[in-house]
Design a protein around this motif. Structure first.
Motif, PDB file in Angstrom:
ATOM      1  N   LEU A 264       0.827  -1.206   0.000  1.00 38.45           N
ATOM      2  CA  LEU A 264       0.000   0.000   0.000  1.00 38.45           C
ATOM      3  C   LEU A 264       0.866   1.263   0.000  1.00 38.45           C
ATOM      4  O   LEU A 264       0.591   2.221  -0.747  1.00 38.45           O
ATOM      5  N   GLU A 265       1.894   1.289   0.828  1.00 35.13           N
ATOM      6  CA  GLU A 265       2.763   2.467   0.877  1.00 35.13           C
ATOM      7  C   GLU A 265       3.450   2.700  -0.460  1.00 35.13           C
ATOM      8  O   GLU A 265       3.530   3.842  -0.935  1.00 35.13           O
ATOM      9  N   ARG A 266       3.935   1.621  -1.073  1.00 31.32           N
ATOM     10  CA  ARG A 266       4.612   1.774  -2.361  1.00 31.32           C
ATOM     11  C   ARG A 266       3.640   2.243  -3.440  1.00 31.32           C
ATOM     12  O   ARG A 266       3.962   3.115  -4.250  1.00 31.32           O
ATOM     13  N   ASP A 267       2.438   1.678  -3.459  1.00 34.45           N
ATOM     14  CA  ASP A 267       1.439   2.076  -4.452  1.00 34.45           C
ATOM     15  C   ASP A 267       1.083   3.557  -4.320  1.00 34.45           C
ATOM     16  O   ASP A 267       0.991   4.282  -5.318  1.00 34.45           O
ATOM     17  N   LEU A 268       0.864   4.000  -3.082  1.00 36.97           N
ATOM     18  CA  LEU A 268       0.511   5.403  -2.862  1.00 36.97           C
ATOM     19  C   LEU A 268       1.663   6.326  -3.264  1.00 36.97           C
ATOM     20  O   LEU A 268       1.449   7.382  -3.866  1.00 36.97           O
ATOM     21  N   ASP A 269       2.881   5.921  -2.957  1.00 32.45           N
ATOM     22  CA  ASP A 269       4.039   6.725  -3.317  1.00 32.45           C
ATOM     23  C   ASP A 269       4.182   6.824  -4.841  1.00 32.45           C
ATOM     24  O   ASP A 269       4.453   7.896  -5.385  1.00 32.45           O
ATOM     25  N   GLN A 270       3.978   5.708  -5.543  1.00 31.31           N
ATOM     26  CA  GLN A 270       4.163   5.700  -6.989  1.00 31.31           C
ATOM     27  C   GLN A 270       3.043   6.421  -7.735  1.00 31.31           C
ATOM     28  O   GLN A 270       3.206   6.753  -8.908  1.00 31.31           O
ATOM     29  N   GLY A 271       1.937   6.706  -7.056  1.00 28.22           N
ATOM     30  CA  GLY A 271       0.881   7.490  -7.669  1.00 28.22           C
ATOM     31  C   GLY A 271       1.233   8.964  -7.775  1.00 28.22           C
ATOM     32  O   GLY A 271       0.619   9.698  -8.556  1.00 28.22           O
TER      33      GLY A 271
ATOM     34  N   ILE B  16      -3.371   4.004  -9.927  1.00 28.89           N
ATOM     35  CA  ILE B  16      -3.054   3.166 -11.096  1.00 28.89           C
ATOM     36  C   ILE B  16      -2.342   1.883 -10.703  1.00 28.89           C
ATOM     37  O   ILE B  16      -1.758   1.204 -11.541  1.00 28.89           O
ATOM     38  N   ALA B  17      -2.394   1.519  -9.422  1.00 31.75           N
ATOM     39  CA  ALA B  17      -1.679   0.323  -8.974  1.00 31.75           C
ATOM     40  C   ALA B  17      -2.287  -0.951  -9.539  1.00 31.75           C
ATOM     41  O   ALA B  17      -1.567  -1.902  -9.868  1.00 31.75           O
ATOM     42  N   SER B  18      -3.623  -1.011  -9.653  1.00 32.96           N
ATOM     43  CA  SER B  18      -4.275  -2.226 -10.146  1.00 32.96           C
ATOM     44  C   SER B  18      -4.345  -2.202 -11.673  1.00 32.96           C
ATOM     45  O   SER B  18      -5.409  -2.284 -12.277  1.00 32.96           O
ATOM     46  N   THR B  19      -3.170  -2.080 -12.275  1.00 34.91           N
ATOM     47  CA  THR B  19      -3.027  -2.105 -13.726  1.00 34.91           C
ATOM     48  C   THR B  19      -1.819  -2.965 -14.074  1.00 34.91           C
ATOM     49  O   THR B  19      -0.998  -3.297 -13.210  1.00 34.91           O
ATOM     50  N   ARG B  20      -1.705  -3.310 -15.347  1.00 30.99           N
ATOM     51  CA  ARG B  20      -0.537  -4.043 -15.834  1.00 30.99           C
ATOM     52  C   ARG B  20      -0.021  -3.388 -17.106  1.00 30.99           C
ATOM     53  O   ARG B  20      -0.754  -2.652 -17.779  1.00 30.99           O
ATOM     54  N   VAL B  21       1.214  -3.679 -17.414  1.00 33.34           N
ATOM     55  CA  VAL B  21       1.827  -3.215 -18.653  1.00 33.34           C
ATOM     56  C   VAL B  21       2.167  -4.422 -19.509  1.00 33.34           C
ATOM     57  O   VAL B  21       2.815  -5.363 -19.027  1.00 33.34           O
ATOM     58  N   ALA B  22       1.702  -4.413 -20.742  1.00 31.54           N
ATOM     59  CA  ALA B  22       2.071  -5.432 -21.720  1.00 31.54           C
ATOM     60  C   ALA B  22       3.255  -4.913 -22.526  1.00 31.54           C
ATOM     61  O   ALA B  22       3.333  -3.722 -22.835  1.00 31.54           O
ATOM     62  N   PHE B  23       4.170  -5.793 -22.867  1.00 33.76           N
ATOM     63  CA  PHE B  23       5.322  -5.399 -23.676  1.00 33.76           C
ATOM     64  C   PHE B  23       5.873  -6.634 -24.378  1.00 33.76           C
ATOM     65  O   PHE B  23       5.402  -7.757 -24.162  1.00 33.76           O
ATOM     66  N   VAL B  24       6.857  -6.425 -25.232  1.00 37.26           N
ATOM     67  CA  VAL B  24       7.469  -7.527 -25.981  1.00 37.26           C
ATOM     68  C   VAL B  24       8.918  -7.689 -25.534  1.00 37.26           C
ATOM     69  O   VAL B  24       9.655  -6.706 -25.407  1.00 37.26           O
ATOM     70  N   ARG B  25       9.298  -8.927 -25.265  1.00 37.85           N
ATOM     71  CA  ARG B  25      10.690  -9.262 -24.934  1.00 37.85           C
ATOM     72  C   ARG B  25      11.017 -10.601 -25.599  1.00 37.85           C
ATOM     73  O   ARG B  25      10.266 -11.570 -25.432  1.00 37.85           O
TER      74      ARG B  25
ATOM     75  N   SER C  53       1.998  -2.967 -12.377  1.00 37.80           N
ATOM     76  CA  SER C  53       2.452  -1.574 -12.428  1.00 37.80           C
ATOM     77  C   SER C  53       3.608  -1.289 -11.488  1.00 37.80           C
ATOM     78  O   SER C  53       4.319  -0.294 -11.664  1.00 37.80           O
ATOM     79  N   ASP C  54       3.828  -2.154 -10.487  1.00 37.93           N
ATOM     80  CA  ASP C  54       4.952  -1.955  -9.563  1.00 37.93           C
ATOM     81  C   ASP C  54       6.161  -2.798  -9.928  1.00 37.93           C
ATOM     82  O   ASP C  54       7.135  -2.844  -9.186  1.00 37.93           O
ATOM     83  N   GLY C  55       6.096  -3.491 -11.081  1.00 35.42           N
ATOM     84  CA  GLY C  55       7.218  -4.299 -11.542  1.00 35.42           C
ATOM     85  C   GLY C  55       7.189  -5.741 -11.087  1.00 35.42           C
ATOM     86  O   GLY C  55       8.088  -6.522 -11.436  1.00 35.42           O
ATOM     87  N   ALA C  56       6.154  -6.144 -10.344  1.00 37.07           N
ATOM     88  CA  ALA C  56       6.062  -7.511  -9.826  1.00 37.07           C
ATOM     89  C   ALA C  56       5.224  -8.394 -10.753  1.00 37.07           C
ATOM     90  O   ALA C  56       4.568  -7.918 -11.679  1.00 37.07           O
ATOM     91  N   SER C  57       5.260  -9.691 -10.478  1.00 35.74           N
ATOM     92  CA  SER C  57       4.388 -10.686 -11.130  1.00 35.74           C
ATOM     93  C   SER C  57       4.535 -10.698 -12.652  1.00 35.74           C
ATOM     94  O   SER C  57       3.551 -10.761 -13.390  1.00 35.74           O
ATOM     95  N   MET C  58       5.760 -10.652 -13.129  1.00 38.76           N
ATOM     96  CA  MET C  58       5.981 -10.701 -14.573  1.00 38.76           C
ATOM     97  C   MET C  58       5.733 -12.111 -15.097  1.00 38.76           C
ATOM     98  O   MET C  58       6.104 -13.098 -14.469  1.00 38.76           O
ATOM     99  N   ARG C  59       5.086 -12.191 -16.263  1.00 41.40           N
ATOM    100  CA  ARG C  59       4.839 -13.494 -16.877  1.00 41.40           C
ATOM    101  C   ARG C  59       4.714 -13.346 -18.376  1.00 41.40           C
ATOM    102  O   ARG C  59       4.412 -12.280 -18.897  1.00 41.40           O
ATOM    103  N   ALA C  60       4.966 -14.463 -19.072  1.00 41.68           N
ATOM    104  CA  ALA C  60       4.830 -14.485 -20.527  1.00 41.68           C
ATOM    105  C   ALA C  60       3.400 -14.836 -20.904  1.00 41.68           C
ATOM    106  O   ALA C  60       2.780 -15.702 -20.294  1.00 41.68           O
ATOM    107  N   VAL C  61       2.881 -14.137 -21.901  1.00 41.47           N
ATOM    108  CA  VAL C  61       1.538 -14.403 -22.411  1.00 41.47           C
ATOM    109  C   VAL C  61       1.593 -15.332 -23.614  1.00 41.47           C
ATOM    110  O   VAL C  61       0.725 -16.171 -23.803  1.00 41.47           O
TER     111      VAL C  61
ATOM    112  N   ARG D 171      10.822   6.045 -12.608  1.00 39.39           N
ATOM    113  CA  ARG D 171      11.203   4.824 -11.897  1.00 39.39           C
ATOM    114  C   ARG D 171      11.313   3.680 -12.889  1.00 39.39           C
ATOM    115  O   ARG D 171      10.558   3.585 -13.855  1.00 39.39           O
ATOM    116  N   GLN D 172      12.267   2.802 -12.656  1.00 42.84           N
ATOM    117  CA  GLN D 172      12.497   1.675 -13.558  1.00 42.84           C
ATOM    118  C   GLN D 172      11.480   0.580 -13.274  1.00 42.84           C
ATOM    119  O   GLN D 172      11.266   0.192 -12.132  1.00 42.84           O
ATOM    120  N   LEU D 173      10.847   0.078 -14.334  1.00 40.34           N
ATOM    121  CA  LEU D 173       9.804  -0.928 -14.188  1.00 40.34           C
ATOM    122  C   LEU D 173      10.314  -2.332 -14.461  1.00 40.34           C
ATOM    123  O   LEU D 173       9.875  -3.285 -13.819  1.00 40.34           O
TER     124      LEU D 173
END
Length: 428
Positions: free
Chosen positions: A61-68, A161-170, A179-187, A409-411
């Protein structure tokens, strides 16, 4: 110019290239009576939680509020736990807190959140939420993110915006990261995917994929079931998809020999209709306005890439970015902000791409980035943050940039990502 698009497309499989970003409209909340000085960032203190995984909930919660970037999080180490007794509002006020958050984890896997106005010495909101899944799992963390977003809305009037995700290609795969850089997975499996875009419902992605027999296809993927469907109906180049605001249409760039044009096709399938008439130029990277009535896109019709806007059917096309002669005239990859007030894009400056925004009211331009190479901007649902691909640390990574303060901030870490797209709120 078709050859140039093909060259960029092939290059994208290695280092970058043509991209599209999908933005979503944020929902404005109503401030519920917190007392603090207008124009300031209110201090928020999250009290210690005496329960299993309580420290984890508090830290998220603290990190989410700070990153907002709309509140100032008061360090929790400064706050003694009140236990079950009365709150010492005077003490918390001296620590700089305008708002106080008290959490209780229930035995049934829920959380009770009580928000206090420190200056008013009163309780102003009480909410109960379920924490879904095993503690510290991706679903559980997302549940905590949703709590943080509602807290931010109660305090500031703008949903977080904490309850969001970013899609990208790697490495040719479509990836997701919180949105906080956690829970990365391949789709997707290893392959040659490009330019993901979010459906406004947040449960489907569209992206480009190299076809087995050459060319590319636009593919739609259900994130829950994993089911995929080819959307594009014709062979050749099919890239940079985006969804309409009602989710019923996908617009993407199609080309075969002479140039590329935007086409629109129903999400459920059907015949594609032409949107732009580029007359041999390349027209790519569409992005809808929040009301769905207009499009921003990249076009080479003036002899080099610039950002244009038009009606959603392609009529009334107008140059958005100011024309300038010389080899630095290269502006592309637009993304329309959720509040409808500006468009973000990348611009070649001194031989390096930087991210800019342009106001739709007066066409004034603001440079958002300056360190390293910065590309492929995509708006967060709050219309304040952008995710960009940046080399500011020496390697290509995703960074989140606050366009108001410039804070970044680096994601992501690790292999080079590209073509980021920020999801809508995943509150439901």
């Amino acid at each position: 110019m078709l050859r140039s698009v093909w060259v960029a497309l092939v290059a994208a499989t290695c280092v970058g290239g043509v991209a599209n970003a999908q933005d979503t409209t944020s929902r404005q909340g109503v401030r519920i009576g917190l007392t603090y000085q207008p124009g300031t960032k209110p201090g928020v203190l999250v009290l210690p939680v005496a329960a299993a995984y309580g420290d984890s909930v508090r830290a998220i919660l603290e990190r989410d509020l700070d990153q907002g970037d709309r509140v100032t999080v008061v360090p929790g180490t400064a706050a003694p736990s009140p236990g079950a007794g009365a709150l010492n509002y005077a003490l918390y006020g001296q620590l700089g807190a305008a708002a106080l958050v008290r959490l209780t984890l229930t035995g049934s896997g829920g959380i009770v959140v009580v928000l206090h106005d420190v200056a008013g010495k009163r309780t102003i909101d009480t909410r109960t939420a379920a924490l879904i899944g095993a503690p510290l799992s991706a679903d559980w963390r997302m549940s905590v993110h949703r709590v943080a977003d509602e807290l931010e809305r109660s305090i500031t009037g703008v949903r977080g915006i904490a309850s969001t995700r970013v899609a990208f290609v790697r490495d040719g795969r479509v990836m997701l990261v919180d949105s906080d850089g956690a829970s990365m997975r391949a789709v997707t499996e290893r392959g040659r995917a490009l330019s993901p875009a979010w459906h406004p419902g947040g449960r489907t992605l569209a992206y480009s994929l190299f076809a087995d027999r050459g060319g590319t296809q636009v593919v739609s993927r259900d994130l829950s079931s994993g089911g995929t469907r080819v959307v594009s109906e014709r062979a050749g180049l099919n890239i940079t998809p985006t969804f309409s605001r009602d989710g019923r249409t996908i617009v993407y760039a199609h080309g075969q020999e002479a140039g590329t044009d935007l086409v629109a096709i129903p999400t459920t399938g059907g015949a594609a209709r032409r949107v732009t008439v580029g007359r041999g130029s390349d027209n790519v990277s569409p992005s809808f306005s929040p009301d769905g009535q207009r499009l921003a896109f990249t076009s080479g019709r003036s002899g080099h890439p610039e950002v244009y806007i038009s009606d959603a059917d392609g009529t009334n096309a107008d140059l958005l970015t100011p024309f300038a002669f010389g080899d630095q005239s290269y502006r592309s990859n637009p993304d329309w902000s959720p509040d409808g007030r500006s468009v973000a894009f990348q611009s070649l400056i001194g031989g390096r791409f930087q991210v800019m925004t342009i106001s739709l009211r007066d066409r004034s331009i603001k440079q958002v980035t300056s360190e390293g190479v910065n590309e492929d901007p995509s708006w967060a649902p709050d219309g304040r943050h952008l995710v960009v691909t940046s080399t500011r640390t020496g390697s290509r990574q995703l960074f989140v940039v606050d366009v108001e303060s410039g804070r970044a901030r680096q994601l992501t870490f690790g292999g080079a990502p590209r073509s980021a797209a920020w999801s809508p709120s995943l509150a439901q």
